[in-house]
Design a protein around this motif. Sequence first.
Motif, PDB file in Angstrom:
ATOM      1  N   ALA A  22      45.410  29.531  50.306  1.00 34.75           N
ATOM      2  CA  ALA A  22      43.952  29.400  50.413  1.00 34.75           C
ATOM      3  C   ALA A  22      43.272  30.766  50.430  1.00 34.75           C
ATOM      4  O   ALA A  22      42.193  30.931  49.848  1.00 34.75           O
ATOM      5  N   VAL A  23      43.887  31.743  51.080  1.00 37.18           N
ATOM      6  CA  VAL A  23      43.315  33.095  51.145  1.00 37.18           C
ATOM      7  C   VAL A  23      43.219  33.695  49.746  1.00 37.18           C
ATOM      8  O   VAL A  23      42.160  34.171  49.324  1.00 37.18           O
ATOM      9  N   VAL A  24      44.312  33.649  49.020  1.00 43.03           N
ATOM     10  CA  VAL A  24      44.342  34.234  47.671  1.00 43.03           C
ATOM     11  C   VAL A  24      43.410  33.455  46.741  1.00 43.03           C
ATOM     12  O   VAL A  24      42.650  34.044  45.969  1.00 43.03           O
ATOM     13  N   SER A  25      43.438  32.134  46.813  1.00 46.63           N
ATOM     14  CA  SER A  25      42.568  31.317  45.967  1.00 46.63           C
ATOM     15  C   SER A  25      41.097  31.602  46.243  1.00 46.63           C
ATOM     16  O   SER A  25      40.293  31.731  45.310  1.00 46.63           O
ATOM     17  N   ILE A  87      34.090  35.859  52.811  1.00 46.91           N
ATOM     18  CA  ILE A  87      34.166  35.720  54.271  1.00 46.91           C
ATOM     19  C   ILE A  87      35.188  34.646  54.651  1.00 46.91           C
ATOM     20  O   ILE A  87      35.975  34.810  55.590  1.00 46.91           O
ATOM     21  N   PHE A  88      35.193  33.548  53.898  1.00 46.82           N
ATOM     22  CA  PHE A  88      36.155  32.474  54.154  1.00 46.82           C
ATOM     23  C   PHE A  88      37.583  32.985  53.996  1.00 46.82           C
ATOM     24  O   PHE A  88      38.449  32.732  54.839  1.00 46.82           O
ATOM     25  N   LEU A  92      40.200  33.226  57.144  1.00 48.03           N
ATOM     26  CA  LEU A  92      41.490  32.517  57.174  1.00 48.03           C
ATOM     27  C   LEU A  92      42.643  33.481  57.395  1.00 48.03           C
ATOM     28  O   LEU A  92      43.555  33.212  58.173  1.00 48.03           O
ATOM     29  N   TYR A  93      42.580  34.629  56.707  1.00 50.71           N
ATOM     30  CA  TYR A  93      43.658  35.609  56.849  1.00 50.71           C
ATOM     31  C   TYR A  93      43.736  36.114  58.290  1.00 50.71           C
ATOM     32  O   TYR A  93      44.814  36.172  58.873  1.00 50.71           O
ATOM     33  N   GLU A  94      42.587  36.469  58.852  1.00 48.68           N
ATOM     34  CA  GLU A  94      42.599  37.012  60.223  1.00 48.68           C
ATOM     35  C   GLU A  94      42.978  35.972  61.259  1.00 48.68           C
ATOM     36  O   GLU A  94      43.605  36.297  62.259  1.00 48.68           O
ATOM     37  N   ILE A  97      47.082  34.723  59.738  1.00 53.03           N
ATOM     38  CA  ILE A  97      48.149  35.633  59.335  1.00 53.03           C
ATOM     39  C   ILE A  97      48.164  36.868  60.229  1.00 53.03           C
ATOM     40  O   ILE A  97      49.093  37.061  61.005  1.00 53.03           O
ATOM     41  N   SER A  98      47.140  37.711  60.116  1.00 51.69           N
ATOM     42  CA  SER A  98      47.135  38.966  60.853  1.00 51.69           C
ATOM     43  C   SER A  98      45.743  39.572  60.808  1.00 51.69           C
ATOM     44  O   SER A  98      44.960  39.290  59.904  1.00 51.69           O
ATOM     45  N   LYS A  99      45.464  40.411  61.774  1.00 52.14           N
ATOM     46  CA  LYS A  99      44.216  41.180  61.729  1.00 52.14           C
ATOM     47  C   LYS A  99      44.311  42.174  60.579  1.00 52.14           C
ATOM     48  O   LYS A  99      45.383  42.681  60.268  1.00 52.14           O
TER      49      LYS A  99
END
Length: 180
Positions: A22-25, A87-88, A92-94, A97-99
């Motif tokens: 979702a992050v990459v998309s 921003i989305f 999602l990444y933060e 997954i990770s800061k």
Amino acid sequence: MKLIERIFERFLWSSRFVVIIAVVSSLVLALFTFYFATAEVFNIIYSYFAGMDQVTDLAAKKAIKTNVIVGIIKVIDVYLLGIFMLIFSYGLYELFISKIDSALTSENSKSVLLIKSFDNLKTRLGNVVLLILVVNFFQHAVEITYTDSLSLLYLGIGILVISGAIYLSHLKDHGSEKNH
């Protein structure tokens, strides 16, 4: 039994990485949206100059100017949609997954892209959606021909409602800043 539980918990915790899709998309969609909006800017500029050179009628020139203004408003709307996707993606990444280390060490550490919780992400995305709605309202307000006082009254009511929404959003943002 403890070994199976530990293995399952490790697998369960690692499954959060599926969010990378979702992050990459979302990031790809944001980049495409920025590209699309920028291409539309050049299209608006070209059509303006091409149209103004060929038209001598004052009404036609006014129509071209109105179309350019509506086009600009639509481009702003598309850029805001790209910002929403960006921003989305960051949120999602933060959250999963990770800061983002680069964001934490940047000069602007209170960036709009630093997401602390789901509520924080919802608030930021909600503000962008509100901006998109305001731009859409402005676009329709420019396109409509006001023929009677009732349509002007509706325009005024719409502006009042939007102003109230922005004010309430502003109050909510400042109330949540005081709590953190």
